[in-house]
Scaffold this motif. Structure first.
Motif: not given
Length: 416
Positions: A227, A229, A233
């Motif tokens: 995940r 999103h 990151d």
């Protein structure tokens, strides 16, 4: 004799062997008092280098090295002045209004030596892999030879500097301590394993590059790699900086300046399926242009901000300004070239290129004109063992060559 001085004497005695004297390839080129001093003290010159090599000291820890130099200068009737820190010293030779400075550096590198030399480092993980042991021995020899001259046309100031290998360099400490007072010009030599013994490389203008340190620390809430999103990151952000920041700099800075960013360390995460919360990126930013060096920090900050904004990570950028380029002043570079010819003959001087390495000798050149030359230390046989390698060694025939070049440069500068 103090315990420290006795230890220094012991080191010198242990370091030198029966084959220590080396060929003086400049013998007979004078002046006569210089020829005589080198003929009488050739063995000592080698022993100083080997003693320093056997007991290397890291930046701002060079107390034994400082003591060795101070002891020899004092024994010659000179009055060396040790810095309050206990590392580094200066010593004036001669009298008069005109003053030229000669500089050497004392510190070693955090490397484990792999040369197998009989006088290899006795300090685990510390090594003279950049030739500073030779720089110090040559300057000590030049100073003692100059003290043996019948008369000097002015003063020669010896500067034995700590901490060249760390940013922004011990030269700043020396300048702050007032060692450049009354100095009109300054010279230094640096070992160059790409040149054979008997040659000195000179260059007008920049001979080294500016070198800054970059560290970017990134933060993220972290999360599951399934995940990305839902978080920021962090590893993707590191990759973006690693690839895009050098590329953008190449489009924002004139490529003729030799500006280059190279990353040396990246750290982040452990698990393959977890976005890490913290990461760090470290590298060096170099340029051969002094004006560009003054403009890089705000440019880098703006580019880092622009690159990371879409990803959403937090970051802290530490841009540590290091040293400016060593920019050889034309007259000083010419004097150094002529000194090599006087010391070695017409083949003794050669041209050299600008290096992307940094050197804190540049800080002295912010104060007065001067020049640095590259002293050949390659034997002419076998591989050229590069600086900052655990296998680095030098041909000790370069030691009397360095003494001769420094002496001739000082004399020529005082007479100019």
């Amino acid at each position: 004799m103090s315990v420290l001085d006795a230890h220094t004497e012991l080191l010198a005695a242990q370091a030198i062997g029966p084959s220590a004297p080396v060929t003086d390839i400049g013998q007979g080129r004078g002046p006569a008092w210089l020829d005589g001093w080198l003929a009488e003290n050739n063995r000592e010159l080698v022993s100083w280098r080997r003693a320093l090599h056997a007991r290397p000291e890291l930046a701002r820890q060079e107390r034994l090295s400082t003591s060795l130099v101070a002891t020899r200068l004092t024994a010659a009737g000179l009055k060396p002045q040790i810095l309050p820190s206990g590392t580094g010293l200066t010593c004036d030779i001669g009298t008069g209004d005109h003053c030229v400075a000669l500089r050497a550096d004392l510190d070693a590198l955090p490397l484990r030596e792999q040369t197998g030399l009989p006088f290899a480092s006795g300090v685990d993980g510390v090594m003279h892999a950049c030739g500073h042991d030779a720089h110090t021995a040559m300057l000590l020899g030049a100073g003692l030879a100059l003290a043996n001259a019948p008369k000097l046309p002015g003063r020669v100031r010896l500067i034995f500097q700590p901490a060249e290998e760390v940013q922004p360099g011990g030269a700043i400490d020396m300048v702050a301590a007032g060692v450049m007072k009354d100095v009109e010009r300054i010279f230094a030599l640096h070992c160059d394993p790409r040149l054979p013994v008997g040659q000195l490389g000179t260059k007008v203008g920049p001979i080294t590059s500016a070198c800054d340190l970059l560290e970017v620390r990134l933060t993220s809430p972290g999360g599951h790699t399934s995940r990305p999103h839902l978080t920021a990151d962090l590893v993707h952000a590191l990759g973006t900086l690693i690839t895009q920041l050098p590329s953008l700099l190449s489009r924002r800075v004139d490529p003729r300046t030799g500006t280059v960013l190279v990353w040396g360390a990246v750290e982040a995460g452990q698990a393959a399926n977890a976005v890490p919360q913290n990461g760090v990126l470290r590298g060096t930013l170099r340029t051969g242009d002094h004006q560009i060096w003054t403009e890089l920090e705000p440019l880098v900050r703006s580019l880092v901000t622009a690159l990371l904004a879409p990803i959403g990570v937090g970051y802290v950028l530490e841009h540590t300004r290091g040293v400016p380029p060593v920019d050889n002043e034309p007259l000083s570079s010419g004097l150094l070239h002529d000194a090599a010819v006087a010391a070695l003959g017409p083949d003794g001087a050669t041209s050299t290129e600008q290096s992307s390495g940094g050197e804190d000798f540049a800080w002295y050149l912010e104060e007065v004109p001067g020049a640095m030359g590259r002293l050949g230390v390659w034997s002419g046989e076998g591989p050229m063992k590069d600086l900052h390698q655990a296998t680095f060694d030098l041909d000790e025939r370069a030691l009397p060559v360095g003494v001769r070049v420094l002496v001739h440069a000082a004399l020529a500068s005082l007479a100019a």
